[in-house]
Write an enzyme that holds these catalytic residues in place. Sequence first.
Site, PDB file in Angstrom:
ATOM      1  N   ARG A  41       0.859  -1.175   0.000  1.00 36.10           N
ATOM      2  CA  ARG A  41       0.000   0.000   0.000  1.00 36.10           C
ATOM      3  C   ARG A  41       0.899   1.229   0.000  1.00 36.10           C
ATOM      4  NH1 ARG A  41       2.515   1.758   3.628  1.00 36.10           N
ATOM      5  NH2 ARG A  41       1.041   3.461   3.712  1.00 36.10           N
ATOM      6  N   GLY A  42       0.268   2.400  -0.131  1.00 37.51           N
ATOM      7  CA  GLY A  42       1.061   3.618  -0.301  1.00 37.51           C
ATOM      8  C   GLY A  42       1.120   3.939  -1.787  1.00 37.51           C
ATOM      9  N   ARG A  84      -7.487  -0.438  -6.745  1.00 40.12           N
ATOM     10  CA  ARG A  84      -7.813   0.600  -5.751  1.00 40.12           C
ATOM     11  C   ARG A  84      -8.055   1.916  -6.499  1.00 40.12           C
ATOM     12  NH1 ARG A  84      -4.240   1.079  -0.456  1.00 40.12           N
ATOM     13  NH2 ARG A  84      -6.150   2.024   0.340  1.00 40.12           N
ATOM     14  N   GLN A 191      -1.643   2.109   9.922  1.00 38.35           N
ATOM     15  CA  GLN A 191      -0.374   2.227   9.190  1.00 38.35           C
ATOM     16  C   GLN A 191       0.671   2.979  10.011  1.00 38.35           C
ATOM     17  OE1 GLN A 191      -3.401   2.801   7.890  1.00 38.35           O
ATOM     18  NE2 GLN A 191      -3.505   2.322   5.724  1.00 38.35           N
ATOM     19  N   ASP A 232      -2.036  10.866  -1.789  1.00 42.56           N
ATOM     20  CA  ASP A 232      -2.499   9.852  -2.750  1.00 42.56           C
ATOM     21  C   ASP A 232      -2.917  10.461  -4.069  1.00 42.56           C
ATOM     22  OD1 ASP A 232      -3.003   8.592   0.084  1.00 42.56           O
ATOM     23  OD2 ASP A 232      -2.721   6.994  -1.384  1.00 42.56           O
ATOM     24  N   LYS A 243      -4.458   9.789   3.536  1.00 39.41           N
ATOM     25  CA  LYS A 243      -5.110   8.872   4.481  1.00 39.41           C
ATOM     26  C   LYS A 243      -6.134   9.570   5.368  1.00 39.41           C
ATOM     27  CE  LYS A 243      -4.906   5.407   4.651  1.00 39.41           C
ATOM     28  NZ  LYS A 243      -5.971   4.596   3.981  1.00 39.41           N
TER      29      LYS A 243
HETATM   30  O1  MRU Z   1      -4.424   3.087   2.333  1.00 39.18           O
HETATM   31  P1  MRU Z   1      -2.956   3.306   2.159  1.00 39.18           P
HETATM   32  O2  MRU Z   1      -2.142   2.718   3.267  1.00 39.18           O
HETATM   33  O3  MRU Z   1      -2.476   2.901   0.782  1.00 39.18           O
HETATM   34  O4  MRU Z   1      -2.783   4.883   2.251  1.00 39.18           O
HETATM   35  C1  MRU Z   1      -1.493   5.417   2.150  1.00 39.18           C
HETATM   36  C2  MRU Z   1      -1.432   6.875   2.343  1.00 39.18           C
HETATM   37  O5  MRU Z   1      -2.425   7.549   2.534  1.00 39.18           O
HETATM   38  C3  MRU Z   1      -0.084   7.529   2.183  1.00 39.18           C
HETATM   39  O6  MRU Z   1       0.039   8.640   3.011  1.00 39.18           O
HETATM   40  C4  MRU Z   1       0.106   7.961   0.733  1.00 39.18           C
HETATM   41  O7  MRU Z   1      -0.185   6.914  -0.143  1.00 39.18           O
HETATM   42  C5  MRU Z   1       1.468   8.465   0.464  1.00 39.18           C
HETATM   43  S1  MRU Z   1       2.684   7.180   0.481  1.00 39.18           S
HETATM   44  C6  MRU Z   1       4.175   7.858   0.072  1.00 39.18           C
END
Ligand code: MRU
Length: 341
Positions: A41-42, A84, A191, A232, A243
């Site tokens: 994820r990320g 996603r 996370q 994101d 997030k």
């Molecule tokens: O749901 P996730 O864990 O994929 O969400 C991740 C985030 O919101 C991060 O802050 C974002 O993707 C930046 S990662 C460099």
Amino acid sequence: MRWRDDRLELIDQRRLPLEFEYVACVDAAQTAAAIRDMVVRGAPAIGCTAAFGVAVEAQRHAGAARMQFDAALHEAFRLLAASRPTAVNLFWAIERMRRCHAQTSGLSSREAAQALLNLAKQMHAEDIEINRAIGRHGAPLIADGASVMTHCNAGALATAGYGTALGVIRAARDAGKRISVIANETRPYLQGARLTAWEMVQEGIPVTLVTDNMAGHLMQQGRVDVIVVGADRIAANGDTANKIGTYTVAVLAQRHRIPFYVAAPLSTIDTAVADGNGIPIEERDAAEVTGFRGMRWAPDGVSVANPAFDVTPAALITGIITELGLVAQPDVAKIRALLER
Ligand code: MRU
């Protein structure tokens, strides 16, 4: 993530920090499932993963006739794009792979598969370089002795390596600054508690874990000097999806006059979306809110909302730190100028 023996291997982030284990993906369907199920994820990490997901599918069909190869790849693009919805890096990476695939139309399946794998590896290497550049631009914004709050995990795990928000923190530390980190737990998927805390402990950077609802209190007490988060998707006007809970932190930061920075690569900027209202927000399974890993605390019959992201308006953002530099008080014109550089 790593490419080993013609397959993609991902650290299983669902099991961290209790277990460190790799999961192998041998086709695009498995890769898409790994993204959907949060093995990885990320935003930048899922972009790179999707690129390797295309590459692994291409390898599988390298011996097939070109028509079959192309059909398999079209299905791979479709599956990966459906994994996603919010992080635009996923679609950006798939688009790059799609263009590469289109350019190989005169080649054999094997040659095309090799070109796709080369591009996926290149994107992976580029992402690490980009994060290091973000770190270089962001480090001067962090004062010696600063207490830095972050939300979710925008670290090495969320990218090809090094991290965006945590990259800024790493770079500041590497510049000799004494930095401490406040990691918001990041309900419901944790996370912050599981991944950011783990990365910081691994790095030897002092980290204090707090639950999300402690953030305002800590700011009120003067215990937060600066906030750095990832993103994101950044709309054309600078509104930023990150997030869930990031918006709350940004509002609190404004109230307490604490600088609030977003660290993200240019691939996170989506100029096709005018403002935050156009960013699709993923709604995840209710089970993430009613309990955790088989333990349930909410009553049967309760209805649940589980938006995985929220949008922080550009007006609350002190600056966006990119690989090309800082965009202070972001707006449409500044973001356009950045992309035209
Ligand atoms: O749901 P996730 O864990 O994929 O969400 C991740 C985030 O919101 C991060 O802050 C974002 O993707 C930046 S990662 C460099």
